[in-house]
Scaffold this motif. Structure first.
Motif, short mmCIF file in Angstrom:
data_model
loop_
_atom_site.label_atom_id
_atom_site.label_comp_id
_atom_site.label_asym_id
_atom_site.label_seq_id
_atom_site.Cartn_x
_atom_site.Cartn_y
_atom_site.Cartn_z
N ASN A 269 9.27 25.99 -6.45
CA ASN A 269 8.53 27.24 -6.61
C ASN A 269 9.37 28.46 -6.26
OD1 ASN A 269 7.98 26.03 -3.80
ND2 ASN A 269 7.36 28.15 -3.50
N THR A 276 10.77 35.71 -12.77
CA THR A 276 9.87 36.83 -13.09
C THR A 276 10.55 38.19 -12.90
OG1 THR A 276 8.92 36.70 -10.85
CG2 THR A 276 7.76 35.55 -12.61
N LYS A 280 8.71 39.62 -16.30
CA LYS A 280 7.49 39.64 -15.49
C LYS A 280 6.27 39.13 -16.26
CE LYS A 280 6.48 44.57 -16.42
NZ LYS A 280 5.26 44.33 -17.20
N ASP A 285 4.21 28.12 -15.77
CA ASP A 285 3.44 27.44 -14.74
C ASP A 285 4.33 26.34 -14.18
OD1 ASP A 285 1.42 26.59 -13.06
OD2 ASP A 285 -0.04 26.18 -14.64
N GLN A 338 1.82 34.91 0.31
CA GLN A 338 1.79 35.66 -0.95
C GLN A 338 3.08 36.46 -1.16
OE1 GLN A 338 -0.55 34.72 -2.96
NE2 GLN A 338 -1.48 33.58 -1.29
N PHE A 341 6.04 34.05 -1.82
CA PHE A 341 5.78 33.09 -2.89
C PHE A 341 6.00 31.66 -2.40
CE2 PHE A 341 6.01 31.10 -7.09
CZ PHE A 341 4.95 31.74 -7.71
N GLN A 351 -1.78 29.40 -1.87
CA GLN A 351 -0.99 30.21 -2.78
C GLN A 351 -1.82 30.41 -4.04
OE1 GLN A 351 0.84 32.56 -4.45
NE2 GLN A 351 2.34 31.90 -2.89
N THR A 352 -2.11 31.66 -4.38
CA THR A 352 -3.06 31.96 -5.46
C THR A 352 -2.42 32.33 -6.79
OG1 THR A 352 -3.21 34.28 -4.74
CG2 THR A 352 -4.80 32.72 -3.79
N SER A 353 -1.09 32.35 -6.87
CA SER A 353 -0.43 32.76 -8.11
C SER A 353 -0.72 31.78 -9.25
CB SER A 353 1.08 32.85 -7.90
OG SER A 353 1.74 33.07 -9.13
N LYS A 354 -1.00 32.32 -10.42
CA LYS A 354 -1.23 31.49 -11.60
C LYS A 354 0.05 30.78 -12.05
CE LYS A 354 -0.38 35.18 -15.01
NZ LYS A 354 -0.96 35.94 -16.15
#
Length: 422
Positions: A269, A276, A280, A285, A338, A341, A351-354
């Motif tokens: 990850n 990005t 960006k 995924d 967050q 990352f 961790q909420t990132s798509k």
């Protein structure tokens, strides 16, 4: 973060001695009535987040000053400081060779009775305690990571792949499909040898029993006798990589992935923020590397990216413990997770990132295993024989000869480094 084995070295230590003057056991109450805590991070990447958290901590604890540092050569500096008899009061450290070396020297306090430890998932606590013998928790896990496969969703759709592979055979079938559509399936960056370890750790972590390394460290087994299938599997994705995988760097492959030139990267990850920066809006995924053909038997290889240790000879034990307790709070951990990352060892922090939505459920279930190379001798660098093996493959050496030669090389260099058990 690039995941390399951090090797302790004293080279250049004399020139660096002044860099830690005043650290560790010299911390004390200052003339202004405040207590100073020396806090060192072995990661340079997280400095900005720590500085923000430290400001919050100092605001809530006006009688404590935190002096923070994140040197690029932290492993060497800690080694130097240890030989001087001083040490930072608090260290943010990975569950790696640097920590093992510090633990061998019995540098850190046992934190197992501290209240904040209750919030840490037992699996991650075990990742720390498995690195040494004896009882006690000498560093409390904080931030974690996840290895897997980063993939370009748009390229998968272009190739007609609608389902994430959950077995090895499905992954290889998808690689063939991508290749048939003119899409490079795997982006491989073996010019930077450390990248060889990500697929290796994920394969070995899933197919070799956790207990095996103790047998090897005691010279009662060999890689040649046990890792033939694993190495053959490690070589397989190279058949679906870009042609110049030995001349492609980590930065090169990030650029190629960001530009839609490769469909997958086998890594962690920590690579996604680098991608990005270049694109960006990339539709990407991450999913678990399906090493076996039994989907339920596959695990995410995850490790302790940051754990907190408190120097056992600190003169400011209470203040140092307050700092660690503050960092371990859910709100602090959420901010760190967050901004950096990362994933978290603390229950309830997600961790909420798509961009990692495909692997996050496995992390939340703690379906994880530790990096096998964290248990190798600190002087042993697995990336060197793996890089040579990849080079052999690129030059057309047969898989059987390559595997035999590489495993012999691994055993020979491992034996040289395995000084504790000679």
């Amino acid at each position: 973060m690039k995941f390399t084995k951090l090797l302790l070295s004293v080279a250049g230590a004399t020139a660096l001695t002044l860099a830690l003057a005043g650290c560790g056991s010299s911390s004390s109450s200052s003339g202004n009535g405040k207590t100073t805590v020396q806090f060192l991070s072995t990661k340079t990447e997280n400095a900005s987040t720590y500085k923000e958290l430290i400001k919050e901590f100092e605001k809530k604890n006006p009688k404590i000053d935190v002096e923070f540092s994140s040197p690029t050569n932290a492993a060497t500096l800690l080694k130097t400081d240890l030989t001087k008899g001083t040490f930072p009061d608090v260290v943010g450290i990975g569950g790696d060779a640097t920590f093992v070396a510090m633990q061998d020297a019995k540098v850190f306090k046992d934190l197992s009775k501290e209240s904040y430890v209750k919030a840490v998932d037992p699996t991650y606590q075990k990742m720390i305690t498995s690195l040494y013998s004896g009882k006690g928790l000498y560093a409390v896990p904080y931030a974690t990571n996840a290895s897997g496969i980063i993939y370009n969703k748009s390229l998968f759709k272009k190739a007609g792949i609608t389902k994430i592979p959950t077995t090895w055979d499905e992954l290889m079938a998808d690689a063939k499909t991508l290749k048939s559509k003119g899409i490079t399936p795997f982006g491989v960056a073996f010019k930077d040898s450390w990248t060889t370890l990500s697929p290796w750790n994920q394969i070995v972590g899933n197919v070799i029993p956790d207990s095996w390394i103790k047998t090897r460290l005691n010279n009662k087994s060999t890689f040649a006798a046990t890792h033939k299938a694993a190495l053959n599997q490690w070589l397989e994705p190279l058949k679906y990589a870009q042609k110049d995988y030995m001349g492609t760097s980590y930065n090169d492959i990030n650029r190629d992935f960001a530009n839609g030139k490769v469909a997958m990267i086998i890594n962690g990850n920590y690579e996604i923020p680098e991608i990005t920066k270049l694109n960006k809006d990339i539709d990407a995924d991450m999913f678990m590397f399906p090493v076996t053909n039994s989907a339920s038997d596959n695990h995410v290889v995850s490790g302790i990216d940051v754990a907190f240790g408190i120097y056992n000879k600190t003169k400011v034990s209470s203040a140092a413990n307050k700092l660690v307790a503050f960092l371990m709070q859910k709100s602090s951990a959420e901010k760190y997770t967050q901004e950096q990352f990362s994933f978290s060892a603390i229950d309830g922090v997600k961790q909420t990132s798509k961009l990692v939505a495909g692997i996050s459920p496995e992390i939340e279930k703690v379906n994880v295993k530790n990096y096998p190379d964290h248990y190798y001798p600190s002087a042993f660098d697995m990336s060197k024989p793996l890089t040579q093996s990849a080079l052999n493959a690129s030059k057309g050496m047969s898989a059987s000869q390559n595997v035999k030669q590489t495993l012999q090389n691994i055993d020979n260099t491992f034996n040289t480094a395995n000084v504790k058990n000679k």
